[in-house]
Design an enzyme around this catalytic site. Structure first.
Site, PDB file in Angstrom:
ATOM      1  N   ASP A  13      43.598  19.601 -13.261  1.00  0.00           N
ATOM      2  CA  ASP A  13      43.892  20.680 -14.218  1.00  0.00           C
ATOM      3  C   ASP A  13      45.320  20.623 -14.757  1.00  0.00           C
ATOM      4  OD1 ASP A  13      41.318  21.726 -13.613  1.00  0.00           O
ATOM      5  OD2 ASP A  13      42.160  22.632 -11.814  1.00  0.00           O
ATOM      6  N   LYS A  16      45.010  17.287 -18.903  1.00  0.00           N
ATOM      7  CA  LYS A  16      44.695  15.919 -19.332  1.00  0.00           C
ATOM      8  C   LYS A  16      43.972  15.893 -20.667  1.00  0.00           C
ATOM      9  CE  LYS A  16      42.505  15.110 -15.503  1.00  0.00           C
ATOM     10  NZ  LYS A  16      42.948  16.024 -14.457  1.00  0.00           N
ATOM     11  N   GLY A  40      36.939  19.552 -15.868  1.00  0.00           N
ATOM     12  CA  GLY A  40      36.963  20.512 -16.964  1.00  0.00           C
ATOM     13  C   GLY A  40      38.168  20.248 -17.828  1.00  0.00           C
ATOM     14  N   HIS A  41      37.929  19.854 -19.036  1.00  0.00           N
ATOM     15  CA  HIS A  41      39.027  19.626 -19.981  1.00  0.00           C
ATOM     16  C   HIS A  41      38.932  20.688 -21.058  1.00  0.00           C
ATOM     17  CE1 HIS A  41      39.889  15.778 -18.362  1.00  0.00           C
ATOM     18  NE2 HIS A  41      38.906  15.111 -18.919  1.00  0.00           N
ATOM     19  N   GLN A 223      39.824  15.168 -12.313  1.00  0.00           N
ATOM     20  CA  GLN A 223      40.507  15.694 -11.113  1.00  0.00           C
ATOM     21  C   GLN A 223      41.958  15.194 -11.056  1.00  0.00           C
ATOM     22  OE1 GLN A 223      37.143  14.171 -10.481  1.00  0.00           O
ATOM     23  NE2 GLN A 223      36.546  16.150 -11.250  1.00  0.00           N
TER      24      GLN A 223
HETATM   25  P1  IMP Z   1      33.813  18.631  -5.807  1.00  0.00           P
HETATM   26  O1  IMP Z   1      34.489  17.623  -6.687  1.00  0.00           O
HETATM   27  O2  IMP Z   1      32.930  19.571  -6.568  1.00  0.00           O
HETATM   28  O3  IMP Z   1      33.107  17.986  -4.650  1.00  0.00           O
HETATM   29  O4  IMP Z   1      34.949  19.551  -5.137  1.00  0.00           O
HETATM   30  C1  IMP Z   1      35.884  19.036  -4.211  1.00  0.00           C
HETATM   31  C2  IMP Z   1      37.270  19.633  -4.421  1.00  0.00           C
HETATM   32  O5  IMP Z   1      37.807  19.157  -5.647  1.00  0.00           O
HETATM   33  C3  IMP Z   1      37.282  21.159  -4.545  1.00  0.00           C
HETATM   34  O6  IMP Z   1      38.497  21.643  -3.974  1.00  0.00           O
HETATM   35  C4  IMP Z   1      37.293  21.407  -6.039  1.00  0.00           C
HETATM   36  O7  IMP Z   1      37.855  22.655  -6.367  1.00  0.00           O
HETATM   37  C5  IMP Z   1      38.171  20.257  -6.490  1.00  0.00           C
HETATM   38  N1  IMP Z   1      37.919  19.846  -7.874  1.00  0.00           N
HETATM   39  C6  IMP Z   1      36.854  19.179  -8.350  1.00  0.00           C
HETATM   40  N2  IMP Z   1      36.982  18.965  -9.663  1.00  0.00           N
HETATM   41  C7  IMP Z   1      38.148  19.492 -10.028  1.00  0.00           C
HETATM   42  C8  IMP Z   1      38.862  19.541 -11.280  1.00  0.00           C
HETATM   43  O8  IMP Z   1      38.440  19.027 -12.320  1.00  0.00           O
HETATM   44  N3  IMP Z   1      40.068  20.180 -11.236  1.00  0.00           N
HETATM   45  C9  IMP Z   1      40.582  20.680 -10.102  1.00  0.00           C
HETATM   46  N4  IMP Z   1      39.966  20.649  -8.936  1.00  0.00           N
HETATM   47  C10 IMP Z   1      38.759  20.053  -8.888  1.00  0.00           C
END
Ligand code: IMP
Length: 427
Positions: A13, A16, A40-41, A223
């Site tokens: 976040d 990007k 999420g962009h 991420q």
């Molecule tokens: P997952 O990717 O859904 O398995 O989540 C694993 C961890 O990564 C959790 O703490 C989510 O909140 C975090 N996470 C996954 N995608 C994002 C993102 O795009 N931005 C920030 N945190 C993320």
């Protein structure tokens, strides 16, 4: 400079979408190499705001080919709804290419994600619940379903059978849930075949050919570095490799082809989900960052945890990604603080530590050592050149650059496409 990687230098976040979109005009291909619709962009173009989860942000730049690489996990229902949502708003989505080797997120992966999180109780990861971890687990366990399986009903059926064999036992006996019927999953997946067929190709061959021809290829990480399954704050991580090496495995290009690695760095720090976060704020400064910065997840709508800038993490991101540049985002959010604390090191059990500790026990005990930098009160959103920034904002940027170990080549001073100060060109 044809091949660039753009990735999050913190916990995701970092903004990007804006950075990729900014480059989009001069880029021929924008490639996602890992993650799925957990990302999420937000991209603001003119007065239009777009929230993208799975599609590469290059989809908003005419002339740019968006690519979903083999390292991505694809939820076909989400993909098709994102495509139709954009088409309804007049965005041309016909150029999209999808690797036949990308793995599919199926309804049983999403179910497994939710039930395992529930089962973990207090120890839960705080996943996005999108089935990401279970899909990657199946991939590594060699029982995954790939995009290309949609085009061979017999293989698809065999693979779904193999995947559900064990999973149904676990669902029924361990989690007390109803078993999932193979036929139902196969039928649902086959329902996507015709809509997806035209997008699927050998993206590895295509991207390597493009690089041979001198085309500009941008690899866009989802991420962030600290959420990397190998280099992040394990187990509070996602299940893929957002770090620079992931671009090679997740798109099928060799490391010698990458020329530049740009880390997106927020001028403060945020995190969603559980896990350690040394500079996290629980006071009104945290609330203020959250409100002014609009720190609410694009994908989940969850409030983000907020804290001051952490230079130890930024240095670590430089190291594990081989960063050549930083794009500093959201500097405008810090306007109005008299003094801005910046974490320059940690204190761990009475010792001063300058580098991210490899031991999770140490990291859990890390207390931030702050240096106070003078703030500014002028509106900086109209700044076009570095010299347009107030002196204290310039000093803040320079201090971050020195501590973080790579040049800050661009600065975001507002959410819009134009609200950026470019110091060094990325191309
Ligand atoms: P997952 O990717 O859904 O398995 O989540 C694993 C961890 O990564 C959790 O703490 C989510 O909140 C975090 N996470 C996954 N995608 C994002 C993102 O795009 N931005 C920030 N945190 C993320």
């Amino acid at each position: 400079m044809p091949a660039l990687v753009l990735l999050g230098a913190q916990w995701g976040d970092e903004g990007k979408g804006k950075a990729t979109d900014l480059l989009g005009g001069s880029v021929d291909y924008v490639v996602r190499y890992q993650g799925g619709n957990n990302a999420g962009h937000t991209v603001v173009v003119g007065d239009q705001k777009y929230a993208l989860h799975l599609l590469p942000s290059g989809i908003l730049s005419p002339g740019c080919v968006p690519v979903i690489g083999n390292g991505v996990v694809v939820d076909p229902a989400v993909l098709l709804s994102e495509l139709s949502g954009l088409a309804e708003r007049g965005v041309d989505t016909s150029k999209l290419l999808i690797s036949g080797n990308a793995h599919l997120i199926t309804p049983y992966h999403t179910t497994m994600d939710k039930v395992t999180e529930r089962f973990l109780g207090k120890r839960k990861i705080g996943t996005t619940g999108r089935g990401i971890g279970p899909t990657y687990a199946d991939k590594i366990n060699r029982v995954g379903i790939r995009v290309q399986d949609l085009f061979d009903e017999s293989i698809l059926t065999q693979k779904v059978e193999a995947a559900l064999d064990q999973k149904n036992q676990i669902l029924a006996k361990l989690y007390n849930r109803r078993a999932i019927a193979v036929e139902q999953v196969v039928e649902e997946l086959l329902g996507y075949t015709d809509a997806l067929r035209g997008y699927v190709c050998d993206t590895t061959l295509l991207l390597n050919d493009a690089l041979d021809e001198g085309k500009v290829v941008l690899f866009e990480g989802g991420q962030g570095t600290l959420l990397d399954v190998d280099h992040g704050t394990y187990p509070f991580v996602t299940s893929s490799n957002p770090t620079a090496g992931g671009a090679c495995t997740g798109a099928g290009v060799g490391p010698t082809r990458i020329n530049r690695v740009i880390g997106i760095l927020k001028a403060y720090t945020t995190r969603v989900g559980a896990g350690p976060f040394p500079t996290e704020l629980f006071d009104e400064d945290g609330d203020k960052l959250r409100t002014i910065g609009g720190e609410r997840g694009v994908t989940t709508g969850r409030d983000r945890r907020c804290g001051w800038f952490d230079a130890v993490i930024a240095r670590y991101a430089t190291r594990v990604n081989g960063l050549t540049d930083f794009f500093l985002t959201k500097l405008d959010v810090l306007t109005g603080w008299e003094r801005i604390p910046v974490c320059v090191a940690y204190e761990i059990d009475g010792r001063r530590v300058e580098e991210l500790p490899y031991s999770q026990t140490d990291f859990h005990h890390a207390k931030p050592v702050y240096e106070m930098l003078p703030g500014w009160s002028e509106d900086i959103s109209g700044a076009k050149e570095f010299s347009d920034l107030p002196k204290n904002a310039q000093a803040y940027v320079k201090a971050l650059e020195e501590m973080s170990g790579a040049p800050i080549s661009a600065i975001g001073v507002g959410p819009g496409r134009d609200e950026t100060i470019q110091i060094n060109s990325f191309l």
